[in-house]
Design a protein around this motif. Sequence first.
Motif, PDB file in Angstrom:
ATOM      1  N   ASP A   3       0.828  -1.202   0.000  1.00  0.00           N
ATOM      2  CA  ASP A   3       0.000   0.000   0.000  1.00  0.00           C
ATOM      3  C   ASP A   3       0.862   1.252   0.000  1.00  0.00           C
ATOM      4  OD1 ASP A   3      -2.610  -0.513  -0.323  1.00  0.00           O
ATOM      5  OD2 ASP A   3      -3.112  -0.620   1.812  1.00  0.00           O
ATOM      6  N   CYS A   4       2.180   1.053  -0.119  1.00  0.00           N
ATOM      7  CA  CYS A   4       3.099   2.190   0.012  1.00  0.00           C
ATOM      8  C   CYS A   4       3.084   3.041  -1.259  1.00  0.00           C
ATOM      9  CB  CYS A   4       4.504   1.677   0.301  1.00  0.00           C
ATOM     10  SG  CYS A   4       5.739   2.975   0.261  1.00  0.00           S
ATOM     11  N   ILE A   5       2.778   4.319  -1.089  1.00  0.00           N
ATOM     12  CA  ILE A   5       2.662   5.219  -2.239  1.00  0.00           C
ATOM     13  C   ILE A   5       4.006   5.388  -2.957  1.00  0.00           C
ATOM     14  CG2 ILE A   5       2.946   7.311  -0.828  1.00  0.00           C
ATOM     15  CD1 ILE A   5       0.921   8.660  -2.702  1.00  0.00           C
ATOM     16  N   PHE A   6       5.117   5.407  -2.206  1.00  0.00           N
ATOM     17  CA  PHE A   6       6.415   5.575  -2.862  1.00  0.00           C
ATOM     18  C   PHE A   6       6.827   4.292  -3.587  1.00  0.00           C
ATOM     19  CE2 PHE A   6       8.105   9.373  -0.127  1.00  0.00           C
ATOM     20  CZ  PHE A   6       7.119  10.172  -0.673  1.00  0.00           C
ATOM     21  N   CYS A   7       6.494   3.124  -3.051  1.00  0.00           N
ATOM     22  CA  CYS A   7       6.747   1.877  -3.791  1.00  0.00           C
ATOM     23  C   CYS A   7       5.970   1.874  -5.103  1.00  0.00           C
ATOM     24  CB  CYS A   7       6.377   0.658  -2.948  1.00  0.00           C
ATOM     25  SG  CYS A   7       7.629   0.213  -1.705  1.00  0.00           S
ATOM     26  N   LYS A   8       4.749   2.410  -5.076  1.00  0.00           N
ATOM     27  CA  LYS A   8       3.940   2.469  -6.299  1.00  0.00           C
ATOM     28  C   LYS A   8       4.541   3.450  -7.304  1.00  0.00           C
ATOM     29  CE  LYS A   8      -0.431   1.004  -4.276  1.00  0.00           C
ATOM     30  NZ  LYS A   8      -1.640   1.426  -3.576  1.00  0.00           N
ATOM     31  N   ILE A  45      14.245  -0.223  -2.435  1.00  0.00           N
ATOM     32  CA  ILE A  45      13.681  -1.206  -1.497  1.00  0.00           C
ATOM     33  C   ILE A  45      12.867  -0.462  -0.441  1.00  0.00           C
ATOM     34  CG2 ILE A  45      15.467  -2.949  -1.845  1.00  0.00           C
ATOM     35  CD1 ILE A  45      16.617  -2.054   0.922  1.00  0.00           C
ATOM     36  N   HIS A  46      11.798  -1.091   0.006  1.00  0.00           N
ATOM     37  CA  HIS A  46      10.957  -0.440   1.016  1.00  0.00           C
ATOM     38  C   HIS A  46      11.610  -0.530   2.392  1.00  0.00           C
ATOM     39  CE1 HIS A  46       7.335   1.128   2.924  1.00  0.00           C
ATOM     40  NE2 HIS A  46       7.758   0.376   3.942  1.00  0.00           N
ATOM     41  N   LEU A  47      11.824   0.636   2.983  1.00  0.00           N
ATOM     42  CA  LEU A  47      12.284   0.742   4.367  1.00  0.00           C
ATOM     43  C   LEU A  47      11.415   1.811   5.003  1.00  0.00           C
ATOM     44  CD1 LEU A  47      16.096   0.857   3.571  1.00  0.00           C
ATOM     45  CD2 LEU A  47      14.992  -0.917   4.950  1.00  0.00           C
ATOM     46  N   GLY A  96       5.458   6.529   4.938  1.00  0.00           N
ATOM     47  CA  GLY A  96       6.267   5.539   5.652  1.00  0.00           C
ATOM     48  C   GLY A  96       7.209   4.744   4.762  1.00  0.00           C
ATOM     49  N   HIS A  97       7.911   5.442   3.890  1.00  0.00           N
ATOM     50  CA  HIS A  97       8.990   4.870   3.060  1.00  0.00           C
ATOM     51  C   HIS A  97      10.106   5.892   3.162  1.00  0.00           C
ATOM     52  CE1 HIS A  97      10.206   2.685  -0.911  1.00  0.00           C
ATOM     53  NE2 HIS A  97      11.185   3.530  -0.620  1.00  0.00           N
ATOM     54  N   ILE A  98      11.211   5.497   3.743  1.00  0.00           N
ATOM     55  CA  ILE A  98      12.279   6.459   4.070  1.00  0.00           C
ATOM     56  C   ILE A  98      12.624   7.325   2.858  1.00  0.00           C
ATOM     57  CG2 ILE A  98      14.183   4.882   3.528  1.00  0.00           C
ATOM     58  CD1 ILE A  98      15.659   5.975   5.977  1.00  0.00           C
TER      59      ILE A  98
HETATM   60 ZN    ZN Z   1       7.576   1.689   0.028  1.00  0.00          ZN
END
Ligand code: ZN
Length: 112
Positions: A3-8, A45-47, A96-98
């Motif tokens: 659900d992470c917007i920055f990963c998307k 990578i998601h952190l 919540g993605h550094i």
């Molecule tokens: Zn992310």
Amino acid sequence: MTDCIFCKIIAGDIPSAKVYEDDQIFVFKDINPKAAVHLLVVPKIHLDSLESLTGEHQALIGHMILKLPELAKAQGLNNGFRTIINTGPDGGQEVGHIHIHILGGKGLAKFN
Ligand code: ZN
Ligand code: AMP
């Protein structure tokens, strides 16, 4: 499915104004800029935040930091820039993605 917007954004599922990408990081313009130049530097990578880092991330974080001057200069910030990392709710972190903020140019408020 994250659900992470920055990963998307990194995956290209949400559009962004990308300014740089390599095998480790993705850099794009903040959608709500606080100065003439406002970039976000994120690892692929998601952190979650600084709190999530361990020794295995040392090289990645080093890479992010070492890229900052080049990224700032590429935006015309030849006389300095500001970096910010918000951590956790009390640190003002909303995504919540550094990420490292790069800010500069017209409109940059005095910080202290
Ligand atoms: Zn992310
Ligand atoms: P922070 O408060 O440190 O978590 O910063 C999150 C930043 O992400 C804010 O400055 C937002 O304006 C920015 N932001 C949120 N959604 C997007 C998006 N879709 N594209 C670009 N920037 C975003």
